[in-house]
Write a protein that holds these residues in place. Sequence first.
Motif, PDB file in Angstrom:
ATOM      1  N   THR A 188       7.500 -14.189   8.511  1.00 54.21           N
ATOM      2  CA  THR A 188       6.337 -12.843   9.870  1.00 54.21           C
ATOM      3  C   THR A 188       7.322 -11.736  10.890  1.00 54.21           C
ATOM      4  OG1 THR A 188       5.680 -15.287  10.307  1.00 54.21           O
ATOM      5  CG2 THR A 188       5.237 -13.539  12.161  1.00 54.21           C
ATOM      6  N   ASN A 189       8.290 -12.157  10.996  1.00 50.47           N
ATOM      7  CA  ASN A 189       8.895 -10.974  11.256  1.00 50.47           C
ATOM      8  C   ASN A 189       9.250  -9.901  10.920  1.00 50.47           C
ATOM      9  OD1 ASN A 189      11.476 -10.049  13.103  1.00 50.47           O
ATOM     10  ND2 ASN A 189      12.492  -9.317  10.561  1.00 50.47           N
ATOM     11  N   ASP A 190       8.728  -9.999   9.146  1.00 58.30           N
ATOM     12  CA  ASP A 190       8.931  -8.375   8.457  1.00 58.30           C
ATOM     13  C   ASP A 190       6.970  -7.893   8.718  1.00 58.30           C
ATOM     14  OD1 ASP A 190      11.558  -8.775   7.102  1.00 58.30           O
ATOM     15  OD2 ASP A 190      11.164 -10.458   5.528  1.00 58.30           O
ATOM     16  N   LEU A 191       6.958  -8.970   8.825  1.00 62.80           N
ATOM     17  CA  LEU A 191       5.188  -7.957   8.566  1.00 62.80           C
ATOM     18  C   LEU A 191       5.026  -7.335   9.466  1.00 62.80           C
ATOM     19  CD1 LEU A 191       2.979 -11.624   8.451  1.00 62.80           C
ATOM     20  CD2 LEU A 191       3.013  -9.852   6.440  1.00 62.80           C
ATOM     21  N   ARG A 192       6.138  -6.976  11.079  1.00 60.73           N
ATOM     22  CA  ARG A 192       5.450  -6.471  11.779  1.00 60.73           C
ATOM     23  C   ARG A 192       5.678  -4.654  10.963  1.00 60.73           C
ATOM     24  NH1 ARG A 192      10.997  -7.430  16.129  1.00 60.73           N
ATOM     25  NH2 ARG A 192      12.679  -8.128  14.245  1.00 60.73           N
ATOM     26  N   TYR A 193       5.829  -4.171  10.561  1.00 63.13           N
ATOM     27  CA  TYR A 193       6.413  -3.703   9.366  1.00 63.13           C
ATOM     28  C   TYR A 193       5.978  -3.453   8.270  1.00 63.13           C
ATOM     29  CZ  TYR A 193      10.958  -3.510  12.379  1.00 63.13           C
ATOM     30  OH  TYR A 193      11.953  -3.934  12.823  1.00 63.13           O
ATOM     31  N   SER A 194       4.485  -3.948   8.731  1.00 64.47           N
ATOM     32  CA  SER A 194       3.388  -3.710   6.839  1.00 64.47           C
ATOM     33  C   SER A 194       3.291  -2.823   7.678  1.00 64.47           C
ATOM     34  CB  SER A 194       2.660  -4.806   7.320  1.00 64.47           C
ATOM     35  OG  SER A 194       2.073  -4.963   6.459  1.00 64.47           O
ATOM     36  N   GLN A 195       2.671  -1.816   5.991  1.00 63.22           N
ATOM     37  CA  GLN A 195       1.445  -0.360   6.909  1.00 63.22           C
ATOM     38  C   GLN A 195       0.306  -1.085   5.919  1.00 63.22           C
ATOM     39  OE1 GLN A 195       2.659   2.109   7.367  1.00 63.22           O
ATOM     40  NE2 GLN A 195       5.013   1.969   8.245  1.00 63.22           N
ATOM     41  N   SER A 196       0.646  -1.998   4.671  1.00 57.46           N
ATOM     42  CA  SER A 196      -0.754  -2.660   4.442  1.00 57.46           C
ATOM     43  C   SER A 196      -2.690  -2.474   5.394  1.00 57.46           C
ATOM     44  CB  SER A 196      -0.469  -3.846   4.150  1.00 57.46           C
ATOM     45  OG  SER A 196       0.090  -3.952   3.046  1.00 57.46           O
ATOM     46  N   LEU A 197      -3.404  -1.841   4.749  1.00 61.11           N
ATOM     47  CA  LEU A 197      -4.622  -2.494   5.720  1.00 61.11           C
ATOM     48  C   LEU A 197      -5.725  -3.254   5.701  1.00 61.11           C
ATOM     49  CD1 LEU A 197      -5.088   1.729   4.724  1.00 61.11           C
ATOM     50  CD2 LEU A 197      -3.595   1.165   7.184  1.00 61.11           C
ATOM     51  N   ASN A 198      -6.000  -2.966   6.837  1.00 58.89           N
ATOM     52  CA  ASN A 198      -7.050  -3.877   6.970  1.00 58.89           C
ATOM     53  C   ASN A 198      -8.436  -3.851   6.401  1.00 58.89           C
ATOM     54  OD1 ASN A 198      -7.680  -3.336   9.412  1.00 58.89           O
ATOM     55  ND2 ASN A 198      -7.443  -4.647  10.745  1.00 58.89           N
ATOM     56  N   GLU A 199      -9.269  -4.100   6.697  1.00 60.72           N
ATOM     57  CA  GLU A 199     -11.370  -4.448   6.598  1.00 60.72           C
ATOM     58  C   GLU A 199     -11.109  -2.860   7.571  1.00 60.72           C
ATOM     59  OE1 GLU A 199     -13.525  -6.840   7.344  1.00 60.72           O
ATOM     60  OE2 GLU A 199     -12.745  -7.773   8.919  1.00 60.72           O
ATOM     61  N   PHE A 200     -10.514  -2.419   8.665  1.00 57.10           N
ATOM     62  CA  PHE A 200     -10.957  -1.357   9.400  1.00 57.10           C
ATOM     63  C   PHE A 200     -10.314  -0.422   9.180  1.00 57.10           C
ATOM     64  CE2 PHE A 200     -12.522  -5.455  12.203  1.00 57.10           C
ATOM     65  CZ  PHE A 200     -13.685  -5.310  11.750  1.00 57.10           C
TER      66      PHE A 200
END
Length: 715
Positions: free
Chosen positions: A175-187
């Motif tokens: 979960t801590n690593d997700l805060r640096y995620s550059q992946s784009l959501n549907e918007f």
Amino acid sequence: MIAIRKLKTISFFSKFLFISVTLIVLTNLLQLYRSYQTMQVTNQFSVEQSQKALKKEAIHRLESAAKELAGESAAYLENAFQTSSFVASQLEESIRGEYSNRLSRRQVELITKTALEDNALINSIYVDFEADAFDGSDDLYARGFSHSIPETGIFSLYFVRQRDEIIQYENDAATNDLRYSQSLNEFGFRDGEWYLCPMEGLTACLLEPYFYEYEEGRSDYLTSLTMPMVVDGEFLGVVGVDINLPKFQALTIELSARLYQGKTRVTLVSRSGVIVGSSNYPEAIAKRLAEVDQNITDYLGNSDGKARIEDLGEQLLLTQPVTISHVEQPWTLVLEVPVAEIYATAEQIKQEIEIIQQENTFDNVLLGITITVLAGLFIWMLVKSATGPVRQINNKVEALSDQEGSLNMMLDVRQHAEFIRMSELINRFIVKLRNMVVALQQVNVNVTAGTDLVTGQMDTINKQVAEQRANLESVACAMQQMSSTSVQLAENAERAADNSQQVKEAVVSTQQTVITAQQQIHELTEDMSHTHEVFNRVASQSKDISMILDVIRNVSEQTNLLALNAAIEASRGGESGRGFAVVAEEVRMLAQKTRNSVDEISNNIHGLMGEIDKTSGLIQNSFENADQVHQLTSTAFEAMNQTVNSVIRVADDITQMASAVEQQSLVNEEINNRLSDIASGARGLDEAAEIVSEHCDRLHRETSRQEQLLSGLRT
């Protein structure tokens, strides 16, 4: 032509009755038409004015409602930002302080949980630090602590409100690593936007609405407000809070229900066009507005972020920004109202007016018919009564004409004052005619004798006329010479009058200029007097401000003393009083800043008062100088006025003299013409005398014939 002659022979009774009834009918029809037209115009005007008033009231109502909801939404967000800002500032102060006085992870955990408990509007709160950014001891907390991530020991807190209790979720390394995620959501937004935005911009961020699942079977629509923690320009982590979007959805539904029986569509849109709450699209929360209404999306795309209202024909569209102090780009509140709902009251008024108009039209028609019938009956009776005496007079005059020229028969009418007066006048005319005939008979005798006498005097008149003709020719020659001299004198007088008129106009123009200058100087004097009074009031108010600053200075000193006492008491409390000591120190620093600001304001006000006193003195001197100039201008105006009056009198005298000379010239010319006419008349008088003699003979013959005719009337 035949029809016109037949029309002339119709009786006065029939003509008068027909014309009167026709005029009454036409008048009633015209009045009815004008009444109908007036009611139509009044109806249209009333509807238009009602629509304008309703539209104006609707705009005012929508603006007030939009500002109210925007204010509530902004206050809701501001409240959440204050919580995250407070926690972040506490942590930054702790990290800046001495190591021995820093807050522990356990204390921060308690402070964070307490902040969530104290603010019921927040759904959750979280604190996330960079590796070793809090105390540099992540290795010591790698296992078995609720406030740190297992295996890494990074300081991370996450508290969620569930009904009436606060639940703490433990983060893991994934979960801590997700805060640096550059992946784009549907918007098109990054998954780690809640952390990356404050980290990259070092400023507070308001995230776009999103759907979040806390755990299996429990999810909600949220938006996050994150505040970066920065010490000496270095990013340490973030403090964020989550708030539920259904709160905004409830606000939009409540506002829609208050406006036009729920026909108003209220939508709250984020800065990137995502629906935060909508009374019309409740199922589209956290979706883009373009998916449900492209027209509104295009309109928002062309707006400049300011409050606007647009008439789109079938509806009114109002946009109101939801301004938040920590965020540069605000959300937008959109209100859509069908114009038909606004004009519903006006349409009802129009229908009621049309019903009243139909009723009034029927009443007016019935009244017009009644008036026409009654007026026709009355006119028939009046005409019949009026034509009776006329027929009587007709018969009497006809009988008078059949009495072989007798002037002794009189009329006897005793009905209607007008016809009684007419019969009296006819009788007086008959008497006058009888007296005239008698007098003419006597005149005829006298004329006959006179014609004989005139014939004897004509020879004497011919001799005297010849002598007068010679004298008139001599006088006419002298008048011709005097007329030439008068013409030259009139031309000279006219040129003098023109010159004097030009001088008069120039002097009057100068007088008007002096009057204008005097008025402007007087207005300048009054303006300077008012300015002096205003400066005096400003000086008085500056003294009042100084007194208020003294009160604020005393309050800041007392606050400083209270903060010092609180810090002393907190230090006595040991570890439990450390958080209170930090607050007391902040209060003391705030009091000191207040004292410094008050001193700076006081110095500025004292300097301002000095400048005001100098300016007031300069204005007083300028006022006195302007008053002296005004007095000198008044004196010059009086002298100029006397000069103008003198010039006007001289110009008037010259004009009158020129007029008199011109009139004298005309009189001379007229006399000359008259003398010429008299001379010509004298030449023709001889011929007239001969003609008179001939006419005297003819008149003698006519008087003889007149005597024979008058003898045919019996007097």
